[in-house]
Scaffold this motif. Structure first.
Motif, PDB file in Angstrom:
ATOM      1  N   UNK A  23      12.762   2.136 -12.490  1.00  0.00           N
ATOM      2  CA  UNK A  23      14.176   2.045 -12.838  1.00  0.00           C
ATOM      3  C   UNK A  23      15.045   2.896 -11.924  1.00  0.00           C
ATOM      4  N   UNK A  24      14.615   4.134 -11.707  1.00  0.00           N
ATOM      5  CA  UNK A  24      15.448   5.072 -10.935  1.00  0.00           C
ATOM      6  C   UNK A  24      15.513   4.684  -9.465  1.00  0.00           C
ATOM      7  N   UNK A  25      14.385   4.273  -8.915  1.00  0.00           N
ATOM      8  CA  UNK A  25      14.363   3.920  -7.498  1.00  0.00           C
ATOM      9  C   UNK A  25      15.206   2.710  -7.163  1.00  0.00           C
ATOM     10  N   UNK A  26      15.451   1.834  -8.140  1.00  0.00           N
ATOM     11  CA  UNK A  26      16.229   0.615  -7.891  1.00  0.00           C
ATOM     12  C   UNK A  26      17.679   0.734  -8.336  1.00  0.00           C
ATOM     13  N   UNK A  52       8.086  -4.039 -10.080  1.00  0.00           N
ATOM     14  CA  UNK A  52       8.014  -4.632 -11.418  1.00  0.00           C
ATOM     15  C   UNK A  52       6.670  -4.326 -12.080  1.00  0.00           C
ATOM     16  N   UNK A  53       5.617  -4.249 -11.293  1.00  0.00           N
ATOM     17  CA  UNK A  53       4.310  -3.898 -11.849  1.00  0.00           C
ATOM     18  C   UNK A  53       4.299  -2.472 -12.381  1.00  0.00           C
ATOM     19  N   UNK A  54       5.110  -1.594 -11.780  1.00  0.00           N
ATOM     20  CA  UNK A  54       5.169  -0.205 -12.251  1.00  0.00           C
ATOM     21  C   UNK A  54       5.655  -0.118 -13.700  1.00  0.00           C
ATOM     22  N   UNK A  72       0.828  -1.210   0.000  1.00  0.00           N
ATOM     23  CA  UNK A  72       0.000   0.000   0.000  1.00  0.00           C
ATOM     24  C   UNK A  72       0.861   1.257   0.000  1.00  0.00           C
ATOM     25  N   UNK A  73       1.988   1.217   0.719  1.00  0.00           N
ATOM     26  CA  UNK A  73       2.863   2.386   0.779  1.00  0.00           C
ATOM     27  C   UNK A  73       3.555   2.626  -0.553  1.00  0.00           C
ATOM     28  N   UNK A  74       4.006   1.570  -1.196  1.00  0.00           N
ATOM     29  CA  UNK A  74       4.632   1.727  -2.504  1.00  0.00           C
ATOM     30  C   UNK A  74       3.613   2.223  -3.528  1.00  0.00           C
ATOM     31  N   UNK A  75       2.388   1.793  -3.414  1.00  0.00           N
ATOM     32  CA  UNK A  75       1.334   2.303  -4.291  1.00  0.00           C
ATOM     33  C   UNK A  75       1.126   3.799  -4.070  1.00  0.00           C
ATOM     34  N   UNK A  76       1.225   4.240  -2.820  1.00  0.00           N
ATOM     35  CA  UNK A  76       1.092   5.669  -2.522  1.00  0.00           C
ATOM     36  C   UNK A  76       2.281   6.449  -3.094  1.00  0.00           C
ATOM     37  N   UNK A  77       3.483   5.900  -3.014  1.00  0.00           N
ATOM     38  CA  UNK A  77       4.650   6.562  -3.602  1.00  0.00           C
ATOM     39  C   UNK A  77       4.504   6.682  -5.118  1.00  0.00           C
ATOM     40  N   UNK A  78       3.917   5.677  -5.740  1.00  0.00           N
ATOM     41  CA  UNK A  78       3.666   5.762  -7.188  1.00  0.00           C
ATOM     42  C   UNK A  78       2.708   6.901  -7.498  1.00  0.00           C
ATOM     43  N   UNK A  89      12.204  -4.771 -18.948  1.00  0.00           N
ATOM     44  CA  UNK A  89      10.849  -4.355 -19.303  1.00  0.00           C
ATOM     45  C   UNK A  89      10.795  -2.919 -19.828  1.00  0.00           C
ATOM     46  N   UNK A  90      11.854  -2.129 -19.577  1.00  0.00           N
ATOM     47  CA  UNK A  90      11.779  -0.699 -19.867  1.00  0.00           C
ATOM     48  C   UNK A  90      12.762  -0.191 -20.914  1.00  0.00           C
ATOM     49  N   UNK A  91      13.718  -1.000 -21.354  1.00  0.00           N
ATOM     50  CA  UNK A  91      14.758  -0.438 -22.223  1.00  0.00           C
ATOM     51  C   UNK A  91      14.213   0.022 -23.565  1.00  0.00           C
TER      52      UNK A  91
END
Length: 363
Positions: A151-154, A136-138, A102-108, A180-182
């Motif tokens: 990508x940036x957060x990791x 990964x869902x992001x 839930x917290x990561x969803x709020x950060x998104x 997934x993002x390149x």
């Protein structure tokens, strides 16, 4: 670069207090009061001070805390640097309550207002595999700010942020995010992917090259640029596999004249000026990465090298190319210059060529 006072100041704290009070944290006394505590503090201490005020004013239970933050997100004036300490407060409150998803969803939801990349990192350090599942869902999120957050957060070596030691030691768990993002349609996202790959190259060069090779085997039109930017540190270091992957033969046959220094004496604030000439002496076209190295004199008299970009050129057999370069020795907060003899050297596809001395005069 903006100063700490320009980013987070008493006005920022006062505006945030009004926002949070209207969102349900009335009267937000800690936020109203913390503005006077910010004078003279570094940026990180300002973030911590405002974060602690947010934690003091908002509810102690995570669901009620998150309700206030989400109510604030409905306000257009809740934006910019005031969100930075709120992101930090979300991480602090959530981990204290053992709340991840839930917290990561709020950060998104927060990240489009500025960026929440710093606040993702405490979750990665606490439980890497648990945090990576929503991250990964992001990568499939419709908002490019959220995809970039993945990508940036990791990033293992995100600037100005604590390192995620587990990802420095082994970057593999976050590679599915990059895979997934390149090819992402957003250059903003792809730039982050390339910077993440460059972070990996510092500690695991072979992994970085293998990852770029895998992407280049299934490319989008933008993939070569991502690979070049992601392997830039290895190219400057003359890593043979990185150079070869990008089409630059480390053993290319060239004749190099120079560097010829035109300013043998340089004063702080002035420019070093040198010229050079490159000739392709081989039988095939040569794809060249041209760099130059300044060997800076340190306080103890030793010389330490730093590589700077010159150009990327293709020369036909027998073709010659010459140019002049100006290198600034203006004062920088990130570098201290010392009086004495320095050296400049050319580098072609990672191999050093030539060397010339010049004297830097400092006050």
């Amino acid at each position: 670069m903006p100063t700490a006072d320009e980013l987070i100041n008493a006005h920022t704290a006062g505006t945030l207090a009004s926002v949070m009070a209207a969102a349900g944290a009335s009267p937000a006394r800690a936020l109203h009061d913390c503005g006077r505590l910010l004078e003279g503090l570094t940026f990180s201490r300002r973030v911590t001070t405002v974060r602690d005020a947010v934690l003091a004013d908002l509810p102690e239970t995570y669901p009620a805390f998150a309700d206030v933050v989400r109510a604030a997100l409905r306000r257009p004036d809740f934006t910019g640097w005031m969100t930075f300490p709120v992101n930090a407060a979300v991480a602090e409150r959530a981990l204290a309550c053992d709340v991840f998803e839930a917290a990561l969803d709020l950060l998104a939801a927060l990240t489009p207002r500025l960026t929440a990349e710093m606040a993702v990192r405490p979750f990665l350090r606490e439980d890497l595999s648990r945090a990576l599942r929503p991250v990964l869902e992001w990568t499939r999120h419709p908002d490019h700010h959220v995809r970039r957050l993945a990508s940036e957060g990791t990033r293992p070596r995100l600037p100005w942020a604590p390192r995620v030691t587990a990802l420095v030691t082994d970057p593999a768990p976050a590679l599915p995010v990059l895979d997934a993002l390149y090819r992402d349609p957003s250059e903003y996202v792809r730039r982050s992917v390339a910077n993440h790959l460059n972070d990996i190259s510092h500690d695991h060069p072979d992994t970085a090259v293998a990852t770029a090779a895998r992407w280049l085997a299934k490319p989008a039109p933008t993939t070569p640029a991502v690979a070049r930017h992601g392997l830039r540190t290895l190219v400057k270091a003359g890593h043979p596999d990185a150079l070869a992957l990008l089409g630059h033969d480390p053993d290319v046959r060239v004749q190099v004249a120079g560097p010829d220094v035109r300013t043998p004496e340089v004063r702080l604030g002035e420019h070093l000026v040198f010229d050079y000439e490159i000739t392709n002496t081989g039988p095939r076209s040569a794809h060249l990465v041209l760099d130059y190295v300044i060997h800076h004199r340190k306080a103890n008299g030793a010389l330490t090298p730093k590589v700077f970009k010159l150009a990327t050129r293709s020369l036909a057999p027998g073709e010659r190319w010459s140019a002049i370069r100006r290198h600034s020795f203006r004062e920088l907060s990130t570098r201290r210059y010392h009086f004495g003899v320095h050296r400049v050297q050319l580098q072609v596809n990672g191999k050093p060529h030539g060397s010339a001395a010049f004297t830097l005069y400092t006050p």
